[in-house]
Design a protein around this motif. Structure first.
Motif, PDB file in Angstrom:
ATOM      1  N   VAL A  25     -87.415 -46.496 -42.000  1.00 60.03           N
ATOM      2  CA  VAL A  25     -88.056 -45.578 -42.947  1.00 60.03           C
ATOM      3  C   VAL A  25     -88.349 -44.223 -42.312  1.00 60.03           C
ATOM      4  O   VAL A  25     -89.100 -43.422 -42.863  1.00 60.03           O
ATOM      5  CB  VAL A  25     -89.356 -46.193 -43.526  1.00 60.03           C
ATOM      6  N   ALA A  26     -87.740 -43.949 -41.149  1.00 58.92           N
ATOM      7  CA  ALA A  26     -87.932 -42.657 -40.495  1.00 58.92           C
ATOM      8  C   ALA A  26     -87.217 -41.558 -41.267  1.00 58.92           C
ATOM      9  O   ALA A  26     -86.174 -41.787 -41.893  1.00 58.92           O
ATOM     10  CB  ALA A  26     -87.424 -42.711 -39.057  1.00 58.92           C
ATOM     11  N   GLY A  27     -87.771 -40.349 -41.215  1.00 58.26           N
ATOM     12  CA  GLY A  27     -87.172 -39.233 -41.938  1.00 58.26           C
ATOM     13  C   GLY A  27     -87.186 -39.502 -43.432  1.00 58.26           C
ATOM     14  O   GLY A  27     -88.208 -39.845 -44.002  1.00 58.26           O
ATOM     15  N   GLU A  28     -86.027 -39.352 -44.057  1.00 59.47           N
ATOM     16  CA  GLU A  28     -85.909 -39.641 -45.482  1.00 59.47           C
ATOM     17  C   GLU A  28     -85.106 -40.917 -45.727  1.00 59.47           C
ATOM     18  O   GLU A  28     -84.532 -41.118 -46.800  1.00 59.47           O
ATOM     19  CB  GLU A  28     -85.279 -38.454 -46.225  1.00 59.47           C
ATOM     20  N   ARG A  29     -85.083 -41.779 -44.721  1.00 53.06           N
ATOM     21  CA  ARG A  29     -84.376 -43.044 -44.873  1.00 53.06           C
ATOM     22  C   ARG A  29     -85.125 -43.966 -45.829  1.00 53.06           C
ATOM     23  O   ARG A  29     -86.315 -43.832 -46.054  1.00 53.06           O
ATOM     24  CB  ARG A  29     -84.224 -43.722 -43.511  1.00 53.06           C
ATOM     25  N   GLN A  30     -84.388 -44.940 -46.348  1.00 54.69           N
ATOM     26  CA  GLN A  30     -84.951 -45.933 -47.251  1.00 54.69           C
ATOM     27  C   GLN A  30     -84.658 -47.324 -46.721  1.00 54.69           C
ATOM     28  O   GLN A  30     -83.657 -47.548 -46.030  1.00 54.69           O
ATOM     29  CB  GLN A  30     -84.353 -45.803 -48.659  1.00 54.69           C
ATOM     30  N   CYS A  31     -85.532 -48.269 -47.069  1.00 61.10           N
ATOM     31  CA  CYS A  31     -85.368 -49.649 -46.624  1.00 61.10           C
ATOM     32  C   CYS A  31     -85.542 -50.595 -47.805  1.00 61.10           C
ATOM     33  O   CYS A  31     -86.454 -50.414 -48.622  1.00 61.10           O
ATOM     34  CB  CYS A  31     -86.397 -49.975 -45.548  1.00 61.10           C
ATOM     35  N   ALA A  32     -84.663 -51.566 -47.906  1.00 58.81           N
ATOM     36  CA  ALA A  32     -84.787 -52.649 -48.879  1.00 58.81           C
ATOM     37  C   ALA A  32     -84.929 -53.943 -48.102  1.00 58.81           C
ATOM     38  O   ALA A  32     -84.121 -54.229 -47.212  1.00 58.81           O
ATOM     39  CB  ALA A  32     -83.571 -52.713 -49.794  1.00 58.81           C
ATOM     40  N   VAL A  33     -85.970 -54.730 -48.410  1.00 60.64           N
ATOM     41  CA  VAL A  33     -86.227 -55.979 -47.699  1.00 60.64           C
ATOM     42  C   VAL A  33     -85.852 -57.139 -48.607  1.00 60.64           C
ATOM     43  O   VAL A  33     -86.406 -57.304 -49.694  1.00 60.64           O
ATOM     44  CB  VAL A  33     -87.706 -56.071 -47.270  1.00 60.64           C
ATOM     45  N   LEU A  34     -84.900 -57.953 -48.152  1.00 65.54           N
ATOM     46  CA  LEU A  34     -84.407 -59.093 -48.924  1.00 65.54           C
ATOM     47  C   LEU A  34     -84.876 -60.393 -48.289  1.00 65.54           C
ATOM     48  O   LEU A  34     -85.052 -60.472 -47.073  1.00 65.54           O
ATOM     49  CB  LEU A  34     -82.871 -59.095 -48.965  1.00 65.54           C
TER      50      LEU A  34
ATOM     51  N   VAL B   7     -80.804 -37.554 -43.718  1.00 69.34           N
ATOM     52  CA  VAL B   7     -81.694 -38.132 -42.720  1.00 69.34           C
ATOM     53  C   VAL B   7     -82.007 -37.080 -41.665  1.00 69.34           C
ATOM     54  O   VAL B   7     -81.291 -36.090 -41.504  1.00 69.34           O
ATOM     55  CB  VAL B   7     -81.058 -39.376 -42.065  1.00 69.34           C
ATOM     56  N   ALA B   8     -83.114 -37.268 -40.965  1.00 72.10           N
ATOM     57  CA  ALA B   8     -83.552 -36.300 -39.975  1.00 72.10           C
ATOM     58  C   ALA B   8     -82.501 -36.155 -38.877  1.00 72.10           C
ATOM     59  O   ALA B   8     -82.103 -37.148 -38.261  1.00 72.10           O
ATOM     60  CB  ALA B   8     -84.884 -36.735 -39.378  1.00 72.10           C
ATOM     61  N   PRO B   9     -82.010 -34.951 -38.597  1.00 71.33           N
ATOM     62  CA  PRO B   9     -80.939 -34.781 -37.612  1.00 71.33           C
ATOM     63  C   PRO B   9     -81.376 -35.096 -36.183  1.00 71.33           C
ATOM     64  O   PRO B   9     -80.551 -35.411 -35.341  1.00 71.33           O
ATOM     65  CB  PRO B   9     -80.567 -33.300 -37.764  1.00 71.33           C
ATOM     66  N   ASP B  10     -82.680 -34.998 -35.894  1.00 68.67           N
ATOM     67  CA  ASP B  10     -83.129 -35.238 -34.529  1.00 68.67           C
ATOM     68  C   ASP B  10     -83.461 -36.704 -34.249  1.00 68.67           C
ATOM     69  O   ASP B  10     -83.889 -37.049 -33.154  1.00 68.67           O
ATOM     70  CB  ASP B  10     -84.353 -34.375 -34.218  1.00 68.67           C
ATOM     71  N   ASP B  11     -83.265 -37.570 -35.273  1.00 74.95           N
ATOM     72  CA  ASP B  11     -83.493 -39.009 -35.108  1.00 74.95           C
ATOM     73  C   ASP B  11     -84.901 -39.316 -34.603  1.00 74.95           C
ATOM     74  O   ASP B  11     -85.105 -40.258 -33.833  1.00 74.95           O
ATOM     75  CB  ASP B  11     -82.458 -39.632 -34.162  1.00 74.95           C
ATOM     76  N   ALA B  12     -85.863 -38.522 -35.026  1.00 76.90           N
ATOM     77  CA  ALA B  12     -87.239 -38.735 -34.587  1.00 76.90           C
ATOM     78  C   ALA B  12     -87.898 -39.847 -35.389  1.00 76.90           C
ATOM     79  O   ALA B  12     -87.547 -40.089 -36.545  1.00 76.90           O
ATOM     80  CB  ALA B  12     -88.045 -37.445 -34.741  1.00 76.90           C
ATOM     81  N   LEU B  13     -88.861 -40.532 -34.761  1.00 76.63           N
ATOM     82  CA  LEU B  13     -89.672 -41.518 -35.479  1.00 76.63           C
ATOM     83  C   LEU B  13     -90.778 -40.740 -36.194  1.00 76.63           C
ATOM     84  O   LEU B  13     -91.915 -40.660 -35.744  1.00 76.63           O
ATOM     85  CB  LEU B  13     -90.261 -42.534 -34.506  1.00 76.63           C
ATOM     86  N   ALA B  14     -90.390 -40.114 -37.315  1.00 76.13           N
ATOM     87  CA  ALA B  14     -91.314 -39.253 -38.052  1.00 76.13           C
ATOM     88  C   ALA B  14     -91.214 -39.567 -39.533  1.00 76.13           C
ATOM     89  O   ALA B  14     -90.149 -39.937 -40.041  1.00 76.13           O
ATOM     90  CB  ALA B  14     -90.988 -37.786 -37.793  1.00 76.13           C
TER      91      ALA B  14
END
Length: 467
Positions: free
Chosen positions: A65-74, A99-106
């Motif tokens: 869920v970092a940046g603008e990522r999304q997660c689906a839990v099945l 997604v955040a280009p710097d791959d930060a945990l943000a």
């Protein structure tokens, strides 16, 4: 938001304190931050987590869920074909931002979607809804205030992290900076060991788990005096479970609440240590930041005491559905949202009657099975109960009930006598059946339709109760 900024904060302030424990494997706040940060670069724009409980689950969920990522839990126990269909739908339906280009945990923007939730529906494929980071942040603030979560609490949620109750408990603890524990799978002995040796102060679980833990804990002399909070969700606590929990964990405030995946928290009540108020349809007062109204099908507000749609206005409501919305699953009346649950407001707060689809129409009267089941569960000698509407040429439907006896058997006359002063005459079952077990689907949900099928087919797990 909703919790990655907090992980960074706790890792800076308390790097060596425990963040997550799963089946004895421990991660400190610094270890959780560092592991999740390392995993961000490999996280997709939409991550599907279908895994059993582990500390790696917590790491991957944070990275997903970092940046603008999304997660689906099945649920990892779902059939592979069903999981694959959900993955394909997510690939076609979810459209996240870059997604955040710097791959930060943000954390990403508050209004951005971070979670795709899945809830059971009428079709074989669960409905999918989305939640924004901001909606969960507001949910955390409300639940921490309502349940009194403290940083020195140790929370144990012994169910699967794929279930929303436990996934939320994990995220809430990460947000609050409070230690979270779970198990690889639910085991009474392992829960008792964690309570005895790990300083668990807070349990998050469903009533069936609480009954097992309490009754076996009393038998085995497992000391739960250090537990100060018990949070139950999924169904109302029956008198037998509450009485056992009171004896086993005498210092705990026991909370039960009403909510829905699409609505988040709605209302709840906490029974302080020593209180034994079980039964009834009351489910407490609105959570902080939540307004509750009862509206009819046209959106008109109903007076207190009159049943209708339980409608909610809050900043915690989900964004709606990616798929599976039949127009009835999540309805809005000018900003007041409902999932179709029926209830009424009274001086003591919200009373919930159940889903409209479950309602029994008998001789022109509306009867909600939930109300009948709560009444039956309070009768001595009843371990569990389920009610349903059987087709009837004269009445349209008649109320029938199945009960799992607690011990030594029970008769129809005993059940009738037990309901005499707690359930209106026109809501009482006309037939009673003894069950060897509750009828449940392959996903573990109690099924009233299955009860009717058992009765019609003279299934060996059900037998008519005589006088």
């Amino acid at each position: 938001m909703p919790f990655l900024d907090r992980i960074q904060r706790w890792a800076d302030d308390r790097p060596h304190d425990t963040a997550v424990v799963v089946a004895g494997r421990r991660l400190s706040w610094a270890e959780l931050r560092d592991s999740a940060t390392a995993a961000v670069s490999g996280a997709k724009a939409v991550t599907v987590l279908a895994e059993s409980n582990s500390v790696d689950f917590a790491v991957r969920f944070a990275a997903a869920v970092a940046g603008e990522r999304q997660c689906a839990v099945l649920d990892p126990t779902w059939p592979a074909q069903l999981q694959q269909e959900i993955r394909q739908r997510l690939d076609g339906s979810a459209r996240p931002g870059d997604v955040a280009p710097d791959d930060a945990l943000a954390d990403g923007p508050p209004e951005a979607t971070f979670l795709v939730g899945l809830t059971s529906g009428t079709t074989s494929v669960p409905k999918a809804f989305t939640r924004s980071r901001q909606s969960w942040r507001k949910s955390f603030d409300a639940s921490i205030e309502f349940f009194g979560l403290r940083q020195d609490d140790v929370t144990l949620a012994p169910g699967p992290l794929a279930a929303s109750l436990n996934l939320y408990a994990l995220a809430e603890c990460l947000y609050a900076g409070s230690e979270f524990q779970t198990l690889e799978m639910f085991d009474v002995g392992d829960v008792h060991a964690a309570i005895t040796h790990d300083g668990v102060t807070r349990l998050v679980l469903v009533p069936t788990m609480l009954r097992l833990l309490s009754e076996r804990g009393l038998t085995g002399c497992v000391d739960a005096a250090g537990v100060r909070t018990i949070i139950c969700a999924g169904s109302k606590l029956d008198a037998r479970t509450l009485e056992a929990a009171r004896r086993w964990a005498p210092n705990a405030t026991i909370f039960e609440y009403y909510g829905a995946s699409e609505l988040s928290f709605v209302s709840g009540a906490g029974l302080p240590a020593g209180e034994l108020d079980a039964g009834g349809t009351g489910i407490g007062r609105a959570f902080p930041g939540v307004e509750v109204r009862i509206l009819d099908d046209g959106g008109t507000r109903l007076p207190d005491g009159e049943a209708g749609n339980i409608c909610v206005r809050s900043g915690m409501v989900s964004n709606g559905y990616l798929w599976g919305d039949d127009g009835e699953a999540l309805r809005s009346f000018d900003g007041w949202f409902t999932v179709g649950d029926q209830g009424y407001l009274a001086e003591d707060g919200l009373h919930i009657l159940g889903r409209r689809a479950d309602m029994i129409l008998t001789s022109g009267k509306n009867v909600y099975p939930h109300e009948v089941e709560l009444a039956l569960a309070s009768v001595p000698g009843v371990a569990a109960a389920i009610a349903a509407g059987m087709p009837d040429d004269l009445r349209g439907q008649r109320v029938v009930a199945g009960v799992v006896p607690a011990h030594g058997g029970i008769s129809a006359n005993q059940l009738k006598a037990g309901l005499e002063n707690i359930l209106a005459r026109d809501k009482r079952p006309l037939q009673y059946f003894a069950l060897s077990e509750l009828p449940t689907t392959d996903r573990g949900k109690v099924s009233r339709n299955m009860l009717l099928e058992w009765i019609s087919s003279h299934d060996q797990r059900v037998r008519p109760l005589g006088h």
